[in-house]
Design a protein around this motif. Structure first.
Motif, PDB file in Angstrom:
ATOM      1  N   ALA A 444       0.802  -1.395  -0.054  1.00 20.48           N
ATOM      2  CA  ALA A 444      -0.136  -0.032   0.017  1.00 20.48           C
ATOM      3  C   ALA A 444       0.943   1.322  -0.138  1.00 20.48           C
ATOM      4  O   ALA A 444       0.344   2.375  -0.327  1.00 20.48           O
ATOM      5  N   ASN A 445       2.168   1.138   0.483  1.00 25.97           N
ATOM      6  CA  ASN A 445       2.933   2.328   0.397  1.00 25.97           C
ATOM      7  C   ASN A 445       4.241   2.248  -0.477  1.00 25.97           C
ATOM      8  O   ASN A 445       5.275   1.497  -0.081  1.00 25.97           O
ATOM      9  N   PRO A 446       4.299   2.640  -1.698  1.00 26.21           N
ATOM     10  CA  PRO A 446       5.511   2.567  -2.664  1.00 26.21           C
ATOM     11  C   PRO A 446       6.747   3.200  -1.818  1.00 26.21           C
ATOM     12  O   PRO A 446       7.742   2.149  -2.155  1.00 26.21           O
ATOM     13  N   GLY A 447       6.800   4.078  -1.124  1.00 24.93           N
ATOM     14  CA  GLY A 447       7.898   4.234  -0.540  1.00 24.93           C
ATOM     15  C   GLY A 447       8.385   3.321   0.465  1.00 24.93           C
ATOM     16  O   GLY A 447       9.905   2.935   0.346  1.00 24.93           O
ATOM     17  N   LEU A 448       7.878   2.542   1.286  1.00 25.92           N
ATOM     18  CA  LEU A 448       8.201   1.509   2.095  1.00 25.92           C
ATOM     19  C   LEU A 448       8.619   0.494   1.068  1.00 25.92           C
ATOM     20  O   LEU A 448       9.669  -0.174   1.532  1.00 25.92           O
ATOM     21  N   ASN A 449       7.994   0.146   0.151  1.00 25.10           N
ATOM     22  CA  ASN A 449       8.237  -0.880  -0.654  1.00 25.10           C
ATOM     23  C   ASN A 449       9.636  -0.895  -1.186  1.00 25.10           C
ATOM     24  O   ASN A 449      10.263  -1.945  -1.558  1.00 25.10           O
ATOM     25  N   SER A 450      10.004   0.233  -1.782  1.00 23.25           N
ATOM     26  CA  SER A 450      11.070   0.673  -2.349  1.00 23.25           C
ATOM     27  C   SER A 450      12.258   0.704  -1.590  1.00 23.25           C
ATOM     28  O   SER A 450      13.568   0.186  -2.059  1.00 23.25           O
TER      29      SER A 450
END
Length: 843
Positions: A444-450
């Motif tokens: 749900a959070n692209p920043g965390l995922n990257s």
């Protein structure tokens, strides 16, 4: 900063200088007669003082070698042993003796020259040279093997000394070149890594006594890598002096000053970390019980860091190989322990300033009001700079209760993301939690995922691994197991594994809890006995202690102690009226499950058992009852934790607005975890009547499908409804048809079966039908079946409703008789009662 007087890197230097200064001042101020008396006293005591000094030097030499002292005095004390050997074993003031007496001081001087003085410990170099050369020279000189060659002994000793000195010099030059390569790699990675690559006791210019990296630092006053007598080079890598660690910590303190932490950095005492190598950290990882996949992944990460180091040495790439982690898995599987090992590995490589791990949870990041969260989060990150920040249950930072956004948690996540990027070369952040929740947050959070690119999955412990953990825990606590306790432990862990209860109990934490509770039971038992307990009894656990502890730990699980056997569940199924096709299909499912278990025990491949079902048929045909029986069967076979069935309808899954349905559905599934979720009239989740489609129902179905797959080992889901309507639901979503592939069809009851059901219901209530009422009862059911209304009336529910209404009519009739009513009047249902009830129900 400490004053020079407080610097332990200069032991006693300032104190000695002070004594010498005061002595000179005293002599200068003394009268001439006193000075003459002092000169006479010195001359008189010169010989004894020299003897005492020589004796002290001989005593100091072993201590200097053990501590790795680098001072000229330490080297001179070692050389004194060589002189003493020559003086003791040779006689006369001949030329060979003079030459042998010159060898120890010459070697001592050479040991402090150039590379030999900067890398190896000089006193140890002197000791190695003299150990190999002096005995040979003394023996040849003393025995005079070749009397014509008087200088053979000194020449042989000098030759051996040159060989050993060359050996030490070559090793020192090799280490110097390696240091240069490591410095090049470390410089490419960052200034802290340069300090880590530098050998202890050397500074930027290679001189002794300057800054050293924390990766090589050891406890003050110890020689973590001091050599043994078997290796002439074990002293080359030494622990750094405490002042060197202070210099490294001061550099970190300056970074904290830049973060607004000047006051705290000034107050905190620098921490001196122990000597840690990559091999030490990997050995600690290898010693952990289980976690084979985790160990392999950490080894691959370590190999990648080493490859990056070598690329930097070769001049290819200068970026620090630093990445943030996500640890996925149930509690008690060693995530925190592995986080500490990862910190040690990166610290040993010089990528981190310290191996410290700061552990935190949501409460440590989230403030009491908006704005305070970012401050609190940044302060926590500042405290972890240079090490590892471990955030357990990180999914709790995004707590969208009832579809409402978590502003406090989002503020913490944003601050965390920024610092994870800004401080990526000086900090490792590890987020840990259950796999499903963490996957949801990261997706749900692209920043965390990257930014958190490395995911490490921790598996549930097997019964054998739980047993191994128990053995380790008992050894650590110096406790014993009675001979009858070990089989009980195996039985407990097999039960936990069979019923997949390890995650709920906490895996490794369950072992600690079990032993702690068992210890309490033991203490009560031994202290309550008539005799004084022996020391062995005070530390010995019995099987009864473990059983009581296990029962206490599992009482909180609903239905855990109510698990039937498979035979009991099948007997309950066979006792149902009718449903012959259903009974046959359930027996087949049980047979498949049992054969799969037998194949697993024989090491044969088996088809995973079906865990999700579709029950089709009209209402009142026993679908809920059969779902409960299937739950009891799965629990008896150890495929479920408990036999409990959670019943639900569309309203229990669908929320009031988009976004809340997924949350509501997930909460319902969580409440049924470990048991059976029975969704009646499941076709209502796909309602074509809504214009533009049923978005709410589709969201519930999508969530249901995902959880049915993710939690297939811990949950049984049963979808029930009319045959045609369920066919329509399954056609609407291919995922439903594939995951709910086992269909059980429930036929309508016949008139005879309905009559039998009504009589069973009456008997269970302590009532009976009159002999004249039984034909009426049968005729009512025949009429309902032949008219095709039995499905509308509800099959078995109609039989129950008919009986209950007939009882109400009977009670009204009997109440008019008052006290004259007999036992038969109170418990018998007559034909008129049945006819009255049927007219009311049929409308």
């Amino acid at each position: 900063m400490r004053s020079p007087e407080e610097d332990p890197a200069l032991p006693g230097r300032t104190a000695v200088q002070g004594w010498l200064t005061r002595l000179r001042q005293f002599i200068s101020a003394a009268p001439l007669p006193v000075k003459i008396l002092l000169i006479i006293a010195v001359c008189f005591f010169a010989v004894p003082l020299i003897s005492i000094a020589l004796f002290a030097g001989l005593i100091y030499a072993p201590y200097a070698l053990w501590r790795g002292e680098r001072s000229p005095l330490a080297t001179a004390s070692v050389a004194l042993w060589g002189v003493a050997l020559v003086a003791a074993r040779t006689h006369g003031l001949n030329e060979p003796r003079y030459l042998l007496l010159l060898l120890p001081p010459v070697v001592a001087v050479l040991a402090h020259v150039g590379v030999l003085g900067r890398w190896p410990v000089p006193c140890r170099t002197t000791a190695w040279v003299l150990l190999w050369s002096m005995p040979v020279g003394v023996i040849i000189t003393t025995l005079r093997i070749w009397r014509s060659q008087a200088l053979l002994g000194p020449a042989t000793a000098a030759l051996i000394a040159l060989v050993v000195l060359g050996w030490r010099l070559a090793k020192a030059m090799q280490d110097s070149r390696e240091y240069g390569r490591r410095t090049g790699f470390s410089a490419a990675l960052g200034p802290q890594a340069v300090a880590s690559a530098r050998p202890a006791g050397t500074g930027a210019g290679g001189g002794p006594g300057l800054a050293a990296g924390p990766a090589l630092a050891g406890p003050a006053g110890t020689a973590a890598a001091a050599g043994s007598a078997s290796s002439p080079h074990a002293d080359i890598i030494r622990p750094a002096p405490q002042g060197a660690v202070q210099a490294a910590q001061a550099a970190r303190g300056m970074r904290n000053v830049d973060r607004g932490q000047q006051a705290r950095a000034a107050e905190q005492e620098p921490t001196q970390w122990p000597h840690i190598t990559v091999d030490d950290a990997m050995a600690e990882l290898t010693a952990m019980v289980g976690l084979t996949a985790v160990k392999d992944q950490i080894r691959s990460i370590t190999a990648s860091v080493e490859a990056a180091r070598r690329r930097a040495i070769a001049g290819h790439g200068a970026e620090k190989p630093m990445q943030h982690f996500v640890f996925l898995g149930p509690p008690g599987t060693g995530k925190t322990a592995v986080a500490r090992i990862v910190a040690k590995i990166l610290y040993a490589f010089g990528l981190l300033d310290s191996p410290a791990v700061v552990e935190a949870q949501r409460a440590d990041l989230v403030g009491e009001y908006l704005g305070a969260t970012a401050i609190k989060t940044n302060q926590l990150i500042d405290s972890a700079l240079g090490g590892v920040l471990f955030i357990d249950e990180a999914y709790s930072l995004v707590n969208e209760a009832d579809g409402q956004g978590d502003r406090f948690g989002n503020e913490a996540v944003q601050a965390l993301l920024k610092r994870a990027e800004d401080d990526r070369e000086n900090l490792i952040i590890i987020q840990a939690g259950y796999e499903r929740q963490m996957d949801t947050i990261l997706s749900a959070n692209p920043g965390l995922n990257s930014r958190f690119g490395i995911r490490v999955k921790f598996p549930t412990y097997t019964p054998a691994e739980l047993m191994a953990l128990t053995e380790h825990a008992l050894a650590a606590k110096s406790e014993l197991l009675d001979p009858d306790a070990r089989p009980v432990l195996r039985e407990i862990f097999d039960e936990v594994g069979r019923r997949r209860l390890a995650d709920e109990l906490g895996n490794g934490r369950f072992v600690r809890s079990l032993l702690a509770r068992a210890g309490q039971q033991r203490d009560v038992r031994v202290m309550g006995g008539p005799a004084e307990p022996t020391p062995t009894e005070l530390v010995t656990l019995r099987g009864e202690d473990l059983r009581l502890a296990y029962a206490e730990l599992t009482t909180r699980f609903r239905g855990y102690t109510d698990t039937p056997t498979v035979d009991d569940a099948l007997a309950e199924l066979d006792g149902l009226v009718g449903l012959e096709p259903v009974k046959r299909q359930v027996h087949e499912i049980v047979a498949q499950l049992q054969v799969a278990r037998l194949r697993d025990r024989q090491g044969l491949a088996s088809q995973p058992p079906s865990r999700h079902f579709v029950f089709t048929g009209p209402p009142g045909t026993g679908k809920t009852t059969v779902a409960r029986i299937i739950g009891r069967i799965f629990a008896a076979l150890g495929l479920l934790v408990r036999p409990e069935v959670i019943e639900a309808h569309r309203g229990d899954l669908v929320g009031e607005h988009l976004g809340s349905t997924a949350i509501k559905t997930s909460k319902l599934i969580d409440s049924a975890m470990g048991g059976v979720l029975f969704i009646d009239e499941a076709y209502a989740l796909h309602n074509d009547a809504y214009s533009g489609g049923d978005a709410f129902g589709s969201e519930a179905v999508a969530t249901l499908l995902k959880r049915a797959e993710d939690d297939r080992e811990r949950l049984v889901i049963v979808l029930a409804g009319y045959t045609e309507d369920m066919d329509r639901l399954l056609r609407s979503n291919p995922g439903l048809a594939s995951r709910f592939s086992t269909r059980i069809t429930f036929p309508s009851y016949t008139a005879a079966e309905l009559s039998e059901i009504a009589q069973v219901i009456a008997a269970n209530a302590g009532d009976a039908f009159d002999a004249d009422g039984l034909p009426v009862l049968h005729s009512i059911f025949v009429q309902a079946v032949e008219n095709g209304r039995i499905d509308v009336l509800g099959n078995g529910r109609f039989a129950r409703s008919l009986f209950e209404r007939a009882c109400a009519s009977r009670d009204l009739r009997v109440s008019l008789r008052g006290d004259q009513a007999t036992m038969a009047d109170l418990t018998t249902v007559l034909a008129p009662d049945l006819l009255t009830a049927y007219r009311e129900l049929a409308g």
